[in-house]
Design a protein around this motif. Structure first.
Motif, short mmCIF file in Angstrom:
data_model
loop_
_atom_site.label_atom_id
_atom_site.label_comp_id
_atom_site.label_asym_id
_atom_site.label_seq_id
_atom_site.Cartn_x
_atom_site.Cartn_y
_atom_site.Cartn_z
N PRO A 71 0.83 -1.20 0.00
CA PRO A 71 0.00 0.00 0.00
C PRO A 71 0.86 1.26 0.00
O PRO A 71 1.99 1.26 0.50
CB PRO A 71 -0.80 -0.13 1.30
CG PRO A 71 0.02 -1.02 2.17
CD PRO A 71 0.69 -1.98 1.24
N ASP A 72 0.32 2.32 -0.59
CA ASP A 72 1.05 3.59 -0.65
C ASP A 72 0.92 4.33 0.67
O ASP A 72 -0.11 4.27 1.36
CB ASP A 72 0.48 4.46 -1.78
CG ASP A 72 0.76 3.87 -3.15
OD1 ASP A 72 1.79 3.18 -3.27
OD2 ASP A 72 -0.04 4.11 -4.08
N LEU A 73 1.97 5.07 1.02
CA LEU A 73 1.95 5.93 2.20
C LEU A 73 1.10 7.18 1.91
O LEU A 73 1.18 7.75 0.82
CB LEU A 73 3.36 6.37 2.56
CG LEU A 73 4.25 5.33 3.27
CD1 LEU A 73 5.68 5.87 3.35
CD2 LEU A 73 3.72 5.03 4.65
N ASP A 74 0.32 7.57 2.88
CA ASP A 74 -0.45 8.81 2.78
C ASP A 74 0.44 9.94 3.29
O ASP A 74 0.88 9.91 4.45
CB ASP A 74 -1.71 8.70 3.65
CG ASP A 74 -2.64 9.89 3.48
OD1 ASP A 74 -2.14 10.99 3.18
OD2 ASP A 74 -3.86 9.73 3.68
N GLN A 84 -2.53 4.99 13.76
CA GLN A 84 -2.74 3.54 13.71
C GLN A 84 -2.81 3.06 12.26
O GLN A 84 -2.29 1.99 11.92
CB GLN A 84 -4.02 3.17 14.47
CG GLN A 84 -3.89 3.34 15.98
CD GLN A 84 -5.23 3.31 16.68
OE1 GLN A 84 -6.28 3.10 16.05
NE2 GLN A 84 -5.23 3.52 18.00
N ALA A 85 -3.45 3.87 11.41
CA ALA A 85 -3.51 3.52 9.99
C ALA A 85 -2.11 3.52 9.37
O ALA A 85 -1.79 2.66 8.54
CB ALA A 85 -4.41 4.51 9.25
N LEU A 86 -1.28 4.47 9.79
CA LEU A 86 0.10 4.51 9.28
C LEU A 86 0.86 3.26 9.72
O LEU A 86 1.59 2.65 8.92
CB LEU A 86 0.80 5.76 9.79
CG LEU A 86 2.29 5.91 9.43
CD1 LEU A 86 2.48 5.93 7.93
CD2 LEU A 86 2.86 7.17 10.07
N GLU A 87 0.68 2.85 10.97
CA GLU A 87 1.35 1.64 11.46
C GLU A 87 0.87 0.40 10.70
O GLU A 87 1.66 -0.49 10.40
CB GLU A 87 1.13 1.49 12.96
CG GLU A 87 1.90 2.52 13.79
CD GLU A 87 1.70 2.36 15.28
OE1 GLU A 87 2.68 2.37 16.02
OE2 GLU A 87 0.52 2.23 15.71
N ARG A 88 -0.42 0.36 10.37
CA ARG A 88 -0.92 -0.77 9.59
C ARG A 88 -0.32 -0.78 8.19
O ARG A 88 0.02 -1.84 7.65
CB ARG A 88 -2.46 -0.72 9.51
CG ARG A 88 -3.16 -1.09 10.82
CD ARG A 88 -4.64 -1.36 10.57
NE ARG A 88 -5.33 -0.21 10.03
CZ ARG A 88 -5.91 0.74 10.77
NH1 ARG A 88 -5.86 0.66 12.10
NH2 ARG A 88 -6.54 1.75 10.21
N THR A 89 -0.18 0.41 7.61
CA THR A 89 0.40 0.50 6.27
C THR A 89 1.85 0.02 6.26
O THR A 89 2.27 -0.75 5.38
CB THR A 89 0.35 1.96 5.76
OG1 THR A 89 -1.02 2.38 5.67
CG2 THR A 89 1.00 2.08 4.38
#
Length: 296
Positions: A2-5, A40-45
């Motif tokens: 997945p791409d980083l936001d 948390q979304a960043l850690e999942r990514t």
């Protein structure tokens, strides 16, 4: 993969610089729950833990520190691309200035003042982490570099900009914290935090050994400002710091005291040697004539 936001990278930077999700949320003007969900979304990514969440502060894991180093460059490259696109559309000329994070406010103010006197020019400020690395001037395609206590100036033509006194940060319970002022000799046996990759000159300046050539004790290794503050508050080390890196308010568990005989912090401004840029040279002259450090 997945791409980083890019927004999530900015959130990580804010947490690292403030040492708290609550303070980062205030800086970002968003709610704490929303910021927590985004992190948390960043850690999942990424797929690994990035933050160490404590009751009083939030730090970075080793993986988080690695990502943070790239986050600054990725975010600033995105900003620079946008600025260049806007400049191309409006016909404005863009001047990119690389600066330590602690000096960004003052450099941005100097940039706005320069823009006011130079219609059609945009000054884009690119923050850098510490320790200083002159090669980042080329890495960020900057026209001007602001250098803080930099002993390896690389291929730069450098002029002095300012000198600021440094103070010591002590644990509140330290025996010397009750004194109003101290000398370098008073602190010669105290453990001092250290950063990976320091040159010998940087280490001597950081620890005060350049002013008092007494063997220094290595305290804990640190990777960001949050870890520096934590090491002091927990009584594991002291640290010497200049005005723009000192806490705006005295933090619980921390005391700031002036130190007589300590080498001041030096701020310089440089441009690449052999690549004459008249606009960059005008900015250097402007900054040196009217430098005004941002207040705390």
């Amino acid at each position: 993969m997945p791409d980083l936001d890019p927004r999530h990278l900015r959130y990580l930077i804010a947490v690292a610089e403030t040492g708290s999700i609550t303070r980062a949320a205030r800086r970002l003007m968003m709610t704490q729950p929303a910021l927590s969900r985004a992190l948390q979304a960043l850690e999942r990514t990424v797929g690994v833990p990035l933050l160490v969440r404590r009751s009083q502060a939030t730090g970075l894991t080793e993986a988080g520190s690695v990502l943070l180093a790239d986050a600054y460059e990725l975010v600033e490259r995105s900003r620079a691309a946008i600025e260049r696109a806007r400049g191309a559309y409006s016909g404005a000329e863009t001047l990119t200035v690389s600066a330590p994070v602690c000096d960004v406010l003052a450099v941005s103010a100097a940039g706005r003042d320069f823009e006011a006197g130079h219609p059609g020019v945009r000054v884009h400020v690119v923050p850098r982490g510490w320790p200083e690395r002159p090669e980042e001037l080329g890495a960020t395609a900057a026209d001007v570099a602001i250098l803080r206590d930099c002993f390896d100036r690389g291929n730069l033509i450098v002029d002095p900009l300012a000198r600021e006194p440094r103070s010591v940060l002590l644990p509140a319970g330290h025996p010397l914290a009750a004194r109003e002022s101290l000398t370098v000799a008073d602190l010669r046996d105290e453990p001092v935090t250290y950063w990976d990759g320091m040159s010998a000159a940087e280490a001597d300046h950081w620890s005060g050994a350049d002013a008092d050539p007494h063997p220094r004790r290595h305290g804990p290794r640190v990777r960001d400002t949050t870890e520096v503050i934590a090491a002091v508050v927990l009584g594991r080390a002291i640290v010497f710091a200049h005005g723009t890196t000192l806490p705006a308010d005295e933090l619980p568990g921390l005391r700031v005291r002036p130190v007589e005989g300590l080498t001041p912090s030096t701020l310089e401004i440089g441009v690449p040697a052999g690549a004459r840029n008249p606009l960059a040279e005008r900015f250097v002259a402007h900054a040196r004539a009217g430098w005004a450090p941002a207040g705390r």
